[in-house]
Scaffold this active site. Structure first.
Site, PDB file in Angstrom:
ATOM      1  N   HIS A 147      -4.482  10.950   6.333  1.00 51.79           N
ATOM      2  CA  HIS A 147      -3.134  10.906   6.898  1.00 51.79           C
ATOM      3  C   HIS A 147      -2.098  10.806   5.774  1.00 51.79           C
ATOM      4  CE1 HIS A 147      -5.148   9.956  10.711  1.00 51.79           C
ATOM      5  NE2 HIS A 147      -4.009  10.278  11.302  1.00 51.79           N
ATOM      6  N   LYS A 151       1.598   6.049   6.427  1.00 52.03           N
ATOM      7  CA  LYS A 151       0.845   5.390   7.491  1.00 52.03           C
ATOM      8  C   LYS A 151       0.460   3.985   7.056  1.00 52.03           C
ATOM      9  CE  LYS A 151      -2.984   6.087  10.743  1.00 52.03           C
ATOM     10  NZ  LYS A 151      -2.138   5.713  11.882  1.00 52.03           N
TER      11      LYS A 151
END
Length: 263
Positions: A147, A151
């Site tokens: 990701h 995040k």
């Protein structure tokens, strides 16, 4: 439907655009940092958040903030009894506590590790692959996810959820390991590894490996739009199912419950 958005960052803006495109209204947007939010509150001021939601006349709430604040937000919003969809991850270990709170106050909450329709289809594909591979002990299995570098939690809630789905059908695996190994992994350990880099919306890959070959299944998100669409549909469906008496108040629900017969 009148929707309140708690959290008005990039995802909050996308949720608003999605709701409006589907013909619904966003009656308030609440955030700690966003200057363009309709209501800007101080960090931790859950009373101001609840007051703004109630004053807006919202019929449903979508919460997408930060793992550090999600539990306080849930505890404050559930007693309003307005259907609540939580997109923030990082609170898997608190689900029993949240379910108990919902039962005690009569509030109704729904969450998912990932609201993307594509990801939920991917769950089913992974389940079937694990059911097949389970017949052949020479295949090991592991999961990797990547990701964007903004995040806040690792591994992703989706990765942990995928691992749990996988282990339901791959019965020789019963323990998720998310940290580095200091010794050889045990046969029963299912390794979930993570990478954070750049602007990647989200990639999840499950491997089945033997001496003869490797099978890889991959879901790659192009943007957060799939998540936004799924979350908006979820709050609409939950409200409708509650109104029809097909869901009960005072419970914690998942995707299977608000999309009955689909997932």
């Amino acid at each position: 439907m009148k929707i309140a958005l708690v959290g008005y960052g990039k995802m909050g803006h996308m949720l608003e655009q999605t709701a409006l495109s589907l013909g619904h209204s966003v009656v308030t947007t609440i955030d700690v940092f966003a200057e363009d939010a309709k209501v800007k509150i101080a960090a931790g001021d859950t009373k101001a958040m609840v007051d703004a939601v109630v004053a807006s006349g919202a019929e449903g709430i979508i919460e997408f903030t930060h793992p550090a604040s999600v539990m306080d937000n849930i505890k404050a919003l559930l007693p309003t009894k307005i259907p609540l969809v939580v997109g923030t991850t990082g609170w898997n270990d608190k689900k029993e506590e949240v379910a108990a709170l919902a039962a005690s106050c009569g509030g109704t909450i729904m969450t998912s590790a990932n609201f993307s329709i594509g990801v939920n289809v991917f769950y089913k594909i992974v389940e079937e692959a694990c059911r097949l591979v389970n017949n052949f002990e020479e295949y090991d299995a592991a999961l990797w996810e990547m990701h964007h570098n903004q995040k806040a939690d690792s591994p992703s809630g989706t990765a942990l959820d995928l691992a749990k789905h996988a282990m339901e059908f791959l019965t020789r695996k019963d323990t998720i390991v998310t940290n580095e190994f200091k010794a050889r992994p045990k046969p029963n350990e299912f390794h979930v590894s993570s990478t954070r880099c750049g602007s990647v919306p989200g990639t999840h890959k499950i491997f089945f490996d033997s001496a003869a070959d490797t099978i890889e299944l991959t879901h790659t998100a192009r943007s957060r739009q799939g998540f936004a669409s799924g979350a908006v549909h979820a709050v609409i469906n939950m409200k409708n199912l509650l109104d029809e008496g097909k869901l009960q108040t005072g419970k914690l629900y998942g995707m299977d419950d608000v999309f009955p017969g689909v997932f």
